[in-house]
Design a protein around this motif. Structure first.
Motif, short mmCIF file in Angstrom:
data_model
loop_
_atom_site.label_atom_id
_atom_site.label_comp_id
_atom_site.label_asym_id
_atom_site.label_seq_id
_atom_site.Cartn_x
_atom_site.Cartn_y
_atom_site.Cartn_z
N MET A 43 20.49 -8.58 -10.10
CA MET A 43 20.16 -9.35 -8.90
C MET A 43 20.17 -10.85 -9.20
N ASN A 44 19.79 -11.23 -10.42
CA ASN A 44 19.89 -12.65 -10.80
C ASN A 44 21.34 -13.11 -10.78
N SER A 45 22.24 -12.23 -11.21
CA SER A 45 23.65 -12.62 -11.24
C SER A 45 24.26 -12.69 -9.84
N ILE A 46 23.71 -11.91 -8.91
CA ILE A 46 24.18 -11.96 -7.52
C ILE A 46 23.62 -13.16 -6.79
N GLY A 47 22.38 -13.47 -7.03
CA GLY A 47 21.73 -14.58 -6.33
C GLY A 47 20.93 -14.08 -5.15
N LEU A 48 20.58 -14.98 -4.28
CA LEU A 48 19.77 -14.63 -3.13
C LEU A 48 20.49 -13.62 -2.25
N PHE A 49 19.74 -12.70 -1.74
CA PHE A 49 20.27 -11.63 -0.89
C PHE A 49 20.14 -12.07 0.55
#
Length: 122
Positions: A26-32
């Protein structure tokens, strides 16, 4: 000690590892973004993220080892050991993600350790 107790320990390690991998993903994706227009993009980002996929696979194996544990131990004994995964995640958050540790979190951490020791002695 019952040989099946190792399944409880494996469950704890797999559970904590899955949470740390999910956080890394999730850190690598960023804000959802929860807007309707970006839902498909969010799903695609999650489905093809290797950290999230790995975390979900480990979580599945964690559930399998937990089921084995439940077949051999009382649920009131086996399930509270999952709290040990909180300790691993707590330390992983600090060391891997540079999360801050407040005094209240530290006190909670110590209560979990003490409670688990009492449980294990029972």
């Amino acid at each position: 000690m019952n040989n099946f107790f190792y399944f409880i320990i494996i469950t704890v390690i797999l559970n904590a590892s899955s949470q740390l991998l999910l956080k890394k993903g999730m850190n690598s994706i960023g804000l959802f973004d929860l807007s309707f227009s970006s839902i498909l993009k969010n799903i695609e980002n999650v489905l093809f993220n290797p950290y999230i996929l790995s975390g979900l696979i480990l979580m599945t194996f964690s559930m399998i080892t937990h089921l084995i544990s439940l077949s051999k131990f009382d649920v009131s004994f086996a399930f509270p050991f999952i709290s040990l995964s909180y300790i691993i995640v707590f330390l992983g958050g600090y060391f891997l993600f540079n999360e801050q540790i407040s005094i209240m979190r530290l006190v909670g951490f110590l209560f979990i350790i003490i409670g688990t020791i009492f449980l294990a002695k029972s």
